[in-house]
Design a protein around this motif. Structure first.
Motif, mmCIF file in Angstrom:
data_model
loop_
_atom_site.group_PDB
_atom_site.id
_atom_site.type_symbol
_atom_site.label_atom_id
_atom_site.label_comp_id
_atom_site.label_asym_id
_atom_site.label_seq_id
_atom_site.Cartn_x
_atom_site.Cartn_y
_atom_site.Cartn_z
ATOM 1 N N MET A 5 0.854 -1.175 0.000
ATOM 2 C CA MET A 5 0.000 0.000 0.000
ATOM 3 C C MET A 5 0.896 1.233 0.000
ATOM 4 N N CYS A 6 0.568 2.218 -0.806
ATOM 5 C CA CYS A 6 1.342 3.456 -0.911
ATOM 6 C C CYS A 6 0.634 4.554 -0.108
ATOM 7 N N ALA A 7 1.333 5.149 0.843
ATOM 8 C CA ALA A 7 0.749 6.147 1.737
ATOM 9 C C ALA A 7 0.850 7.554 1.161
ATOM 10 N N VAL A 8 -0.064 8.423 1.581
ATOM 11 C CA VAL A 8 0.047 9.849 1.289
ATOM 12 C C VAL A 8 1.202 10.367 2.127
ATOM 13 N N MET A 9 2.135 11.063 1.484
ATOM 14 C CA MET A 9 3.328 11.520 2.182
ATOM 15 C C MET A 9 3.438 13.036 2.272
ATOM 16 N N HIS A 10 2.593 13.763 1.516
ATOM 17 C CA HIS A 10 2.790 15.204 1.359
ATOM 18 C C HIS A 10 1.540 15.753 0.692
ATOM 19 N N PHE A 11 1.246 17.011 0.865
ATOM 20 C CA PHE A 11 0.183 17.660 0.102
ATOM 21 C C PHE A 11 0.761 18.882 -0.585
ATOM 22 N N GLU A 12 0.059 19.366 -1.605
ATOM 23 C CA GLU A 12 0.495 20.566 -2.322
ATOM 24 C C GLU A 12 -0.713 21.441 -2.642
ATOM 25 N N MET A 13 -0.493 22.744 -2.647
ATOM 26 C CA MET A 13 -1.522 23.704 -3.041
ATOM 27 C C MET A 13 -0.846 24.857 -3.779
ATOM 28 N N PRO A 14 -1.512 25.398 -4.779
ATOM 29 C CA PRO A 14 -0.934 26.554 -5.469
ATOM 30 C C PRO A 14 -1.164 27.840 -4.669
ATOM 31 N N TYR A 15 -0.286 28.811 -4.886
ATOM 32 C CA TYR A 15 -0.500 30.146 -4.315
ATOM 33 C C TYR A 15 -0.356 31.182 -5.422
ATOM 34 N N LYS A 16 -1.044 32.303 -5.252
ATOM 35 C CA LYS A 16 -0.887 33.431 -6.167
ATOM 36 C C LYS A 16 -0.024 34.517 -5.541
ATOM 37 N N ASP A 21 3.536 8.297 -1.805
ATOM 38 C CA ASP A 21 4.860 7.682 -1.686
ATOM 39 C C ASP A 21 4.880 6.362 -2.463
ATOM 40 N N VAL A 22 5.817 6.232 -3.416
ATOM 41 C CA VAL A 22 5.961 4.994 -4.188
ATOM 42 C C VAL A 22 7.421 4.544 -4.136
ATOM 43 N N ASP A 23 7.648 3.250 -4.324
ATOM 44 C CA ASP A 23 9.014 2.723 -4.301
ATOM 45 C C ASP A 23 9.757 2.995 -5.606
ATOM 46 N N ASP A 24 9.075 2.875 -6.731
ATOM 47 C CA ASP A 24 9.688 2.996 -8.057
ATOM 48 C C ASP A 24 8.746 3.821 -8.928
ATOM 49 N N ILE A 25 9.197 4.975 -9.373
ATOM 50 C CA ILE A 25 8.323 5.902 -10.110
ATOM 51 C C ILE A 25 7.842 5.307 -11.430
ATOM 52 N N GLU A 26 8.721 4.612 -12.167
ATOM 53 C CA GLU A 26 8.322 4.054 -13.456
ATOM 54 C C GLU A 26 7.268 2.953 -13.284
ATOM 55 N N VAL A 27 7.467 2.092 -12.293
ATOM 56 C CA VAL A 27 6.505 1.027 -12.022
ATOM 57 C C VAL A 27 5.163 1.635 -11.615
ATOM 58 N N ALA A 28 5.194 2.647 -10.757
ATOM 59 C CA ALA A 28 3.960 3.296 -10.316
ATOM 60 C C ALA A 28 3.261 4.005 -11.477
ATOM 61 N N MET A 29 4.032 4.616 -12.378
ATOM 62 C CA MET A 29 3.441 5.263 -13.556
ATOM 63 C C MET A 29 2.710 4.226 -14.405
ATOM 64 N N ALA A 30 3.301 3.069 -14.577
ATOM 65 C CA ALA A 30 2.667 2.000 -15.358
ATOM 66 C C ALA A 30 1.372 1.551 -14.689
ATOM 67 N N ARG A 31 1.374 1.454 -13.352
ATOM 68 C CA ARG A 31 0.152 1.055 -12.636
ATOM 69 C C ARG A 31 -0.948 2.098 -12.812
ATOM 70 N N VAL A 32 -0.590 3.386 -12.728
ATOM 71 C CA VAL A 32 -1.576 4.457 -12.903
ATOM 72 C C VAL A 32 -2.188 4.383 -14.296
#
Length: 132
Positions: A1-12, A83-94
């Motif tokens: 299971m991949c956990a949420v590790m961070h959040f982001e929001m835009p600012y002006k 949070d993912v272990d391998d970005i390429e593998v996770a991209m393929a899953r998405v």
């Protein structure tokens, strides 16, 4: 299971956004400067002990960041970083699950590899494989 590790929001307006979140919620921020895209690193929780994790937040809590709003960037809304272990593998899953990857992964020096995606419901989120 991949956990949420961070959040982001835009600012002006970086100063206005930092003042708001400090006054409303007591969050602190650190401006990482132009070399890091004027990203504001946000602390929402005090350091705590977590097994096998950096002491960045109390158990179960996450910190986040604010980034400058840019009119030519797609889908600038509040989002989470997973949070993912391998970005390429996770991209393929998405992609296999019906999502869409937005661009190519980028290296964030000393942090990890990061890329945004759109889920099947039209939500923009991101994922990161932290640097070991």
């Amino acid at each position: 299971m991949c956990a949420v590790m961070h959040f982001e929001m835009p600012y002006k307006d970086a100063d206005r956004a930092a003042r708001f979140y400090a006054a409303a919620f007591g969050w602190t921020h650190q401006n990482l400067g132009p070399e890091m895209g004027d990203y504001l690193l946000v602390t929402t929780a005090l350091p705590g002990e977590r097994a096998n994790m950096p002491p960045q937040a109390a158990p179960g809590a996450i910190n986040g960041g604010l980034f400058p709003f840019k009119a030519d960037w797609p889908m600038q809304h509040p989002s989470v970083v997973i949070d993912v272990d391998d970005i390429e593998v996770a991209m393929a899953r998405v992609t296999a699950a019906g999502g869409e990857i937005l661009g190519e992964p980028m290296d964030i020096p000393g942090i990890g590899r990061y890329v945004s995606f759109v889920d099947t419901e039209g939500n923009r989120n991101s994922m990161m494989a932290p640097t070991a």
